[in-house]
Motif scaffolding. Structure first.
Motif, PDB file in Angstrom:
ATOM      1  N   ALA A  58       0.832  -1.205   0.000  1.00 17.83           N
ATOM      2  CA  ALA A  58       0.000   0.000   0.000  1.00 17.83           C
ATOM      3  C   ALA A  58       0.864   1.252   0.000  1.00 17.83           C
ATOM      4  CB  ALA A  58      -0.936  -0.003   1.201  1.00 17.83           C
ATOM      5  N   ILE A  59       1.935   1.225   0.771  1.00 20.37           N
ATOM      6  CA  ILE A  59       2.813   2.397   0.855  1.00 20.37           C
ATOM      7  C   ILE A  59       3.518   2.632  -0.477  1.00 20.37           C
ATOM      8  CG2 ILE A  59       4.896   3.311   1.991  1.00 20.37           C
ATOM      9  CD1 ILE A  59       3.892   1.853   4.535  1.00 20.37           C
ATOM     10  N   TYR A  60       3.893   1.570  -1.175  1.00 21.83           N
ATOM     11  CA  TYR A  60       4.482   1.707  -2.510  1.00 21.83           C
ATOM     12  C   TYR A  60       3.414   2.088  -3.538  1.00 21.83           C
ATOM     13  CZ  TYR A  60       9.161  -0.150  -1.558  1.00 21.83           C
ATOM     14  OH  TYR A  60      10.443  -0.315  -1.125  1.00 21.83           O
ATOM     15  N   GLY A  61       2.209   1.558  -3.383  1.00 18.75           N
ATOM     16  CA  GLY A  61       1.168   1.744  -4.386  1.00 18.75           C
ATOM     17  C   GLY A  61       0.595   3.143  -4.413  1.00 18.75           C
ATOM     18  N   ILE A  62       0.511   3.805  -3.259  1.00 18.59           N
ATOM     19  CA  ILE A  62      -0.133   5.125  -3.209  1.00 18.59           C
ATOM     20  C   ILE A  62       0.630   6.169  -4.028  1.00 18.59           C
ATOM     21  CG2 ILE A  62      -0.725   7.044  -1.684  1.00 18.59           C
ATOM     22  CD1 ILE A  62      -1.525   4.874   0.406  1.00 18.59           C
ATOM     23  N   PRO A  63       1.939   6.381  -3.793  1.00 20.02           N
ATOM     24  CA  PRO A  63       2.634   7.367  -4.643  1.00 20.02           C
ATOM     25  C   PRO A  63       2.695   6.931  -6.102  1.00 20.02           C
ATOM     26  CG  PRO A  63       4.187   6.232  -3.203  1.00 20.02           C
ATOM     27  CD  PRO A  63       2.823   5.858  -2.737  1.00 20.02           C
ATOM     28  N   ALA A  64       2.817   5.633  -6.346  1.00 24.65           N
ATOM     29  CA  ALA A  64       2.838   5.150  -7.731  1.00 24.65           C
ATOM     30  C   ALA A  64       1.515   5.454  -8.419  1.00 24.65           C
ATOM     31  CB  ALA A  64       3.121   3.649  -7.755  1.00 24.65           C
ATOM     32  N   GLY A  65       0.407   5.286  -7.696  1.00 21.07           N
ATOM     33  CA  GLY A  65      -0.906   5.574  -8.267  1.00 21.07           C
ATOM     34  C   GLY A  65      -1.097   7.053  -8.562  1.00 21.07           C
ATOM     35  N   VAL A  66      -0.629   7.901  -7.662  1.00 19.68           N
ATOM     36  CA  VAL A  66      -0.733   9.349  -7.886  1.00 19.68           C
ATOM     37  C   VAL A  66       0.079   9.752  -9.112  1.00 19.68           C
ATOM     38  CG1 VAL A  66      -0.215  11.621  -6.912  1.00 19.68           C
ATOM     39  CG2 VAL A  66      -1.178   9.830  -5.446  1.00 19.68           C
ATOM     40  N   VAL A  67       1.295   9.215  -9.205  1.00 21.52           N
ATOM     41  CA  VAL A  67       2.151   9.541 -10.351  1.00 21.52           C
ATOM     42  C   VAL A  67       1.552   9.002 -11.645  1.00 21.52           C
ATOM     43  CG1 VAL A  67       4.401   9.078 -11.411  1.00 21.52           C
ATOM     44  CG2 VAL A  67       4.266   9.734  -9.001  1.00 21.52           C
ATOM     45  N   ALA A  68       1.012   7.788 -11.605  1.00 19.20           N
ATOM     46  CA  ALA A  68       0.393   7.216 -12.811  1.00 19.20           C
ATOM     47  C   ALA A  68      -0.779   8.073 -13.279  1.00 19.20           C
ATOM     48  CB  ALA A  68      -0.065   5.788 -12.531  1.00 19.20           C
ATOM     49  N   TRP A  69      -1.598   8.545 -12.332  1.00 21.31           N
ATOM     50  CA  TRP A  69      -2.713   9.424 -12.693  1.00 21.31           C
ATOM     51  C   TRP A  69      -2.193  10.725 -13.298  1.00 21.31           C
ATOM     52  CZ3 TRP A  69      -3.910  14.383 -11.164  1.00 21.31           C
ATOM     53  CH2 TRP A  69      -5.157  14.855 -11.577  1.00 21.31           C
ATOM     54  N   GLY A  70      -1.189  11.316 -12.671  1.00 26.74           N
ATOM     55  CA  GLY A  70      -0.635  12.573 -13.156  1.00 26.74           C
ATOM     56  C   GLY A  70      -0.031  12.442 -14.541  1.00 26.74           C
ATOM     57  N   TRP A  71       0.614  11.312 -14.793  1.00 28.72           N
ATOM     58  CA  TRP A  71       1.198  11.065 -16.117  1.00 28.72           C
ATOM     59  C   TRP A  71       0.111  10.954 -17.180  1.00 28.72           C
ATOM     60  CZ3 TRP A  71       1.747   5.626 -18.149  1.00 28.72           C
ATOM     61  CH2 TRP A  71       2.297   5.610 -19.433  1.00 28.72           C
ATOM     62  N   GLN A  72      -0.934  10.181 -16.888  1.00 30.37           N
ATOM     63  CA  GLN A  72      -1.990   9.949 -17.870  1.00 30.37           C
ATOM     64  C   GLN A  72      -2.889  11.166 -18.066  1.00 30.37           C
ATOM     65  OE1 GLN A  72      -2.553   7.397 -19.821  1.00 30.37           O
ATOM     66  NE2 GLN A  72      -1.156   5.860 -19.047  1.00 30.37           N
ATOM     67  N   GLU A  73      -3.237  11.847 -16.992  1.00 30.24           N
ATOM     68  CA  GLU A  73      -4.246  12.896 -17.061  1.00 30.24           C
ATOM     69  C   GLU A  73      -3.695  14.310 -17.152  1.00 30.24           C
ATOM     70  OE1 GLU A  73      -7.394  12.205 -17.380  1.00 30.24           O
ATOM     71  OE2 GLU A  73      -7.038  10.040 -17.187  1.00 30.24           O
ATOM     72  N   ARG A  74      -2.484  14.519 -16.676  1.00 26.20           N
ATOM     73  CA  ARG A  74      -1.947  15.882 -16.638  1.00 26.20           C
ATOM     74  C   ARG A  74      -0.616  16.024 -17.376  1.00 26.20           C
ATOM     75  NH1 ARG A  74      -6.425  16.547 -15.208  1.00 26.20           N
ATOM     76  NH2 ARG A  74      -7.203  17.738 -13.398  1.00 26.20           N
ATOM     77  N   GLY A  75      -0.069  14.912 -17.843  1.00 26.23           N
ATOM     78  CA  GLY A  75       1.206  14.994 -18.539  1.00 26.23           C
ATOM     79  C   GLY A  75       2.386  15.245 -17.620  1.00 26.23           C
ATOM     80  N   TRP A  76       2.198  14.988 -16.330  1.00 23.14           N
ATOM     81  CA  TRP A  76       3.328  15.070 -15.409  1.00 23.14           C
ATOM     82  C   TRP A  76       4.342  13.994 -15.786  1.00 23.14           C
ATOM     83  CZ3 TRP A  76       0.180  14.804 -10.180  1.00 23.14           C
ATOM     84  CH2 TRP A  76      -0.629  15.941 -10.087  1.00 23.14           C
ATOM     85  N   THR A  77       5.493  14.085 -15.235  1.00 23.57           N
ATOM     86  CA  THR A  77       6.592  13.114 -15.365  1.00 23.57           C
ATOM     87  C   THR A  77       7.262  13.220 -16.732  1.00 23.57           C
ATOM     88  OG1 THR A  77       5.606  11.107 -16.353  1.00 23.57           O
ATOM     89  CG2 THR A  77       5.224  11.502 -13.987  1.00 23.57           C
ATOM     90  N   ARG A  78       8.382  12.528 -16.842  1.00 19.96           N
ATOM     91  CA  ARG A  78       9.149  12.495 -18.091  1.00 19.96           C
ATOM     92  C   ARG A  78       9.103  11.097 -18.713  1.00 19.96           C
ATOM     93  NH1 ARG A  78      14.453  16.047 -17.971  1.00 19.96           N
ATOM     94  NH2 ARG A  78      13.785  16.192 -20.152  1.00 19.96           N
TER      95      ARG A  78
END
Length: 237
Positions: A58-78
């Protein structure tokens, strides 16, 4: 928006937990066939390892999920998906950058976890696995799990990476995390003692850490252990 982020975090938590169960379960099964009886008296320990590992998922999944959402929906990340977005030669380079950066982060945070106070509070959970088993790879106190959970999500904001290379990084992280804790060496001696093998961490190297505590801190490579004179060589688990 918040509902979508929560769903993404829950989905990634499920994926991390499933990945752990499949990888650890597969190598635990291999252990039962290659080293019958090795885990026979470790039922309580394995149960504890699984419980802590599911919390870590769960601790690994929460930040990964936030980043995955940001990548798909907001174009965050490289993270990029087009093979031609960067030169093809960069693919193996980015793999090495991610592995070396993760290994460096792990080495120094791992050494920090061996400071007496942090060890008592957090890292003792992981070292309760004596000997370690294939189920121990994610058996962390939540404090330690947080230090491991943030590194890849941070890297994807800093270092360009193709999504396939990122998947390979996560696969290597999972497989090496499990195989380094199996309690026996699955790789042949000719590889472990080869010029390449002498720089890579396998169960023979990490097993010494679970025996002696104050050495062999690395995750993938022996670079930092050798540079900092904390490499105590190999055991024969």
């Amino acid at each position: 928006m918040w509902f979508a982020i929560v769903l993404s975090a829950l989905a990634m938590t499920g994926i991390v937990a499933a990945r752990y169960a499949l990888a650890s379960g597969a190598f635990a099964l291999a252990t039962s066939r290659r080293r019958p009886g090795l885990y026979d008296r470790l039922g309580k320990q394995i149960g504890r390892e699984i419980r802590w590992s599911l919390v870590s998922a769960a601790i690994y999944g929460i930040p990964a999920g936030v980043v995955a959402w940001g990548w798909q929906e907001r174009g965050w990340t490289r993270i990029y998906t087009e093979w031609t977005a960067l030169p093809l030669w960069y693919l193996p380079v980015s793999l090495l950058i991610y592995l070396f950066a993760h290994d460096s982060w792990f080495y120094w945070t791992h050494r920090l976890m061996h400071r007496p106070r942090l060890f008592r509070i957090a890292h003792a959970v992981h070292h309760a696995s004596r000997p370690p088993t294939a189920w121990a790879a994610m058996s962390f106190h939540p404090i330690e799990a947080v230090t491991g959970a943030v590194v890849i999500p941070l890297l994807v904001f800093l270092v360009p990476v193709h999504v396939a290379v990122l998947a390979l990084v996560l696969t290597i992280m999972t497989v090496m995390g499990v195989t380094n804790h199996m309690g026996w060496e699955m790789f042949p001696a000719r590889f472990v003692h080869s010029p390449l093998g002498k720089w890579l961490i396998t169960a023979s190297h990490h097993h010494v850490h679970h025996q002696a505590y104050n050495c062999n801190y690395g995750l993938y490579f022996r670079f930092w252990d050798r540079l900092c004179q904390t490499d105590r060589g190999l055991s024969a688990p």
